[in-house]
Design a protein around this motif. Structure first.
Motif, short mmCIF file in Angstrom:
data_model
loop_
_atom_site.label_atom_id
_atom_site.label_comp_id
_atom_site.label_asym_id
_atom_site.label_seq_id
_atom_site.Cartn_x
_atom_site.Cartn_y
_atom_site.Cartn_z
N VAL A 1 0.93 -1.19 0.01
CA VAL A 1 -0.09 0.14 0.18
C VAL A 1 0.76 1.14 -0.08
O VAL A 1 1.77 1.20 0.78
CB VAL A 1 -1.03 -0.02 1.30
N SER A 2 0.51 2.28 -0.69
CA SER A 2 1.31 3.56 -0.87
C SER A 2 0.60 4.63 0.17
O SER A 2 -0.66 4.51 0.40
CB SER A 2 1.32 3.84 -2.33
N VAL A 3 1.26 5.76 -0.01
CA VAL A 3 0.58 6.80 0.91
C VAL A 3 -0.57 7.37 0.06
O VAL A 3 -1.62 7.66 0.73
CB VAL A 3 1.82 7.90 1.01
N GLN A 4 -0.62 7.24 -1.21
CA GLN A 4 -1.69 7.91 -1.79
C GLN A 4 -3.03 6.96 -1.70
O GLN A 4 -4.05 7.24 -1.60
CB GLN A 4 -1.49 8.15 -3.38
N ASP A 5 -2.60 5.56 -1.63
CA ASP A 5 -3.73 4.67 -1.43
C ASP A 5 -4.42 4.99 -0.18
O ASP A 5 -5.66 4.92 -0.05
CB ASP A 5 -3.06 3.22 -1.30
N LEU A 6 -3.37 5.25 0.84
CA LEU A 6 -4.04 5.51 2.22
C LEU A 6 -5.02 6.95 2.25
O LEU A 6 -5.87 7.05 3.04
CB LEU A 6 -2.87 5.65 3.16
N VAL A 7 -4.19 7.93 1.34
CA VAL A 7 -5.03 9.28 1.44
C VAL A 7 -6.36 8.75 0.85
O VAL A 7 -7.32 9.07 1.40
CB VAL A 7 -4.29 10.04 0.59
N ARG A 8 -6.63 8.25 -0.06
CA ARG A 8 -7.86 7.90 -0.74
C ARG A 8 -8.74 7.25 0.33
O ARG A 8 -9.89 7.60 0.21
CB ARG A 8 -7.62 7.10 -2.21
N PHE A 9 -8.20 5.95 0.94
CA PHE A 9 -9.00 5.43 1.91
C PHE A 9 -9.37 6.28 2.89
O PHE A 9 -10.75 6.20 3.31
CB PHE A 9 -7.82 4.37 2.51
N HIS A 10 -8.50 7.03 3.36
CA HIS A 10 -9.21 7.87 4.59
C HIS A 10 -10.11 9.12 4.02
O HIS A 10 -11.11 9.37 4.82
CB HIS A 10 -8.24 8.50 5.29
N LYS A 11 -9.87 9.53 2.69
CA LYS A 11 -10.96 10.71 2.20
C LYS A 11 -12.10 10.07 2.01
O LYS A 11 -13.08 10.69 2.20
CB LYS A 11 -10.19 11.22 1.12
N GLU A 12 -12.19 8.79 1.55
CA GLU A 12 -13.64 8.26 1.17
C GLU A 12 -14.35 8.07 2.35
O GLU A 12 -15.50 8.53 2.31
CB GLU A 12 -13.08 6.81 0.43
N ARG A 13 -13.81 7.49 3.26
CA ARG A 13 -14.56 7.14 4.67
C ARG A 13 -14.95 8.56 5.39
O ARG A 13 -16.13 8.93 5.58
CB ARG A 13 -13.65 6.70 5.64
N LEU A 14 -13.95 9.59 5.35
CA LEU A 14 -14.29 10.96 5.88
C LEU A 14 -15.63 11.65 5.22
O LEU A 14 -16.43 12.22 5.66
CB LEU A 14 -13.21 11.86 5.92
N ASP A 15 -15.66 11.57 3.84
CA ASP A 15 -16.65 12.11 2.84
C ASP A 15 -17.98 11.35 3.58
O ASP A 15 -19.03 12.22 3.41
CB ASP A 15 -16.53 11.75 1.48
N ILE A 16 -18.15 10.07 3.84
CA ILE A 16 -19.11 9.42 4.09
C ILE A 16 -19.67 9.80 5.47
O ILE A 16 -20.91 10.18 5.69
CB ILE A 16 -19.13 7.95 4.00
N PHE A 17 -18.79 9.86 6.34
CA PHE A 17 -19.00 9.99 7.77
C PHE A 17 -19.58 11.50 8.09
O PHE A 17 -20.27 11.69 8.82
CB PHE A 17 -17.67 9.93 8.77
N LEU A 18 -18.76 12.47 7.36
CA LEU A 18 -19.14 13.68 7.53
C LEU A 18 -20.25 14.37 6.71
O LEU A 18 -20.78 15.30 7.00
CB LEU A 18 -18.07 14.64 7.27
N SER A 19 -20.97 13.34 6.01
CA SER A 19 -22.06 13.86 5.24
C SER A 19 -23.39 12.98 5.81
O SER A 19 -24.50 13.29 5.37
CB SER A 19 -22.08 13.37 3.84
N THR A 20 -23.22 12.71 7.17
CA THR A 20 -24.20 12.10 7.94
C THR A 20 -25.28 13.16 8.18
O THR A 20 -25.26 14.19 8.93
CB THR A 20 -23.98 11.59 9.26
N PRO A 21 -26.58 12.88 7.84
CA PRO A 21 -27.68 13.92 7.83
C PRO A 21 -27.87 14.47 9.15
O PRO A 21 -28.07 13.51 10.21
CB PRO A 21 -28.90 13.41 7.28
N ASP A 22 -27.94 15.72 9.54
CA ASP A 22 -28.43 16.23 10.71
C ASP A 22 -27.60 16.02 11.97
O ASP A 22 -28.06 15.76 13.21
CB ASP A 22 -30.09 16.04 10.85
N THR A 23 -26.31 15.74 11.51
CA THR A 23 -25.57 15.51 12.83
C THR A 23 -24.11 16.39 12.71
O THR A 23 -23.93 16.75 11.47
CB THR A 23 -25.00 13.87 12.69
N LYS A 24 -23.66 16.48 13.53
CA LYS A 24 -22.27 17.15 13.71
C LYS A 24 -21.36 16.74 14.72
O LYS A 24 -21.58 16.51 15.95
CB LYS A 24 -22.46 18.70 14.02
N VAL A 25 -20.26 16.18 14.34
CA VAL A 25 -19.40 15.76 15.32
C VAL A 25 -18.24 16.88 15.69
O VAL A 25 -18.11 17.96 14.79
CB VAL A 25 -18.18 14.65 14.83
N ASP A 26 -17.70 16.86 16.88
CA ASP A 26 -17.01 18.11 17.56
C ASP A 26 -15.57 17.95 17.15
O ASP A 26 -14.79 19.16 17.25
CB ASP A 26 -17.30 17.99 18.99
#
Length: 309
Positions: free
Chosen positions: A132-157
């Protein structure tokens, strides 16, 4: 960002679900089963930690990713639903607690587990990610963040990238936070000794990789208690000399996972009182800009003990 330090983190999530509800969570992607079948149990654990005195509840999203859910036989839509619900349940628990206890100032942290957690082969404790490369890991985490942070009507601190065993992954996280507008970010490393993270990189070198103005706290988690005092002295010294970051520390309860028997070996477990004394001393030695709590094998009584010492 304006937090009132020190912040008290929660303790182990899966191990507390096992203890409280007798669930078998030794399999891969246990969180999906609980989110689907027993979301009230998840909220119960969050509330238990708040009631024990924790300021911060951490989402049950540590292992969650599209890749992991696909390998477990779930569709993309199901995976997104599970991931977003893990965030929604923690936020609901926070909001319900604050309604019952006004001005309690409870927070939610998004748990961003390492790539090794998704592999579910022990790589989170070795940092061995193969090719696995650095860019593979960048894509992995960005994909997850996009999903988690688009959770409707919620906000993490805040967001905690946790149990990070790999220098390569530390570099990837630094790139992610530099390129992406995010809530306050903390990074916690899994360590195999008093001066090395899991892949053998020195703790100082790992900290240098995430020495960024976009990251407000760095430190260690899911690490054996016997290494904590030495590690925290290193982290605190590095912060004092090089950064304005806060210190984050939440070791495990001392137990070891027996991969053959598929159960925890409790012979090395640190008593709750001793754990609480250790983390309370951390607050005295390195506070007030600290975030402290527990990881695998710790529960609400461990968190309560921190506040009682």
């Amino acid at each position: 960002m304006s937090f009132q330090f020190p912040l008290i983190l929660d303790g182990g999530f899966a191990t507390e679900l096992e203890r409280s509800f007798g669930k078998d969570l030794s399999g891969k992607l246990w969180s999906a089963t609980c989110i689907r079948d027993d979301p009230d149990a998840i909220k119960f654990v969050h509330r238990s930690y708040y009631e024990a005195g924790a300021t911060v509840a951490t989402t049950c999203s540590y292992q969650a990713s599209l890749q992991g859910f696909a390998e477990a036989g779930y569709s993309r839509d199901q995976a997104i639903g599970f991931m977003q619900k893990s965030v929604a349940l923690a936020c609901q628990a926070r909001d319900e607690y604050e309604q019952a206890h006004p001005n309690s100032n409870k927070l939610v942290a998004l748990s961003m587990g390492c790539y090794g957690a998704v592999l579910a082969n022990g790589a989170e404790y070795t940092g061995d990610y193969g090719n696995v490369s650095v860019q593979d890991l960048v894509r992995f985490h960005k994909e997850r963040l996009d999903i988690f942070l688009s959770t409707p009507d919620t906000k993490v601190d805040m967001i905690i990238f946790e149990t990070i065993p790999s220098y390569l992954e530390a570099q990837a996280i630094a790139e992610v936070v530099k390129e992406t507008k995010l809530p306050p970010v903390a990074v916690a490393f899994q360590c195999r000794s008093g001066d090395q993270i899991a892949d053998g990189t020195s703790v100082v070198q790992a900290l240098e990789a995430v020495n960024s103005s976009e990251i407000f706290a760095t430190g260690v988690n899911c690490t054996k208690p016997e290494f904590v005092q030495t590690l925290l002295a290193i982290v605190y010294g590095y912060h004092t000399e090089s950064t304005g970051q806060a210190l984050i520390a939440y070791p495990d309860g001392g137990e070891s996972w027996d991969a053959v028997a598929r159960q925890w070996d409790s012979t090395s477990r640190l008593p709750e009182e001793a754990f609480g004394c250790m983390m309370a001393q951390c607050m005295k030695d390195y506070g007030p800009r600290v975030l402290v709590g527990g990881c695998c094998g710790t529960g609400p009584n461990h968190i309560k003990s921190i506040l009682e010492n």
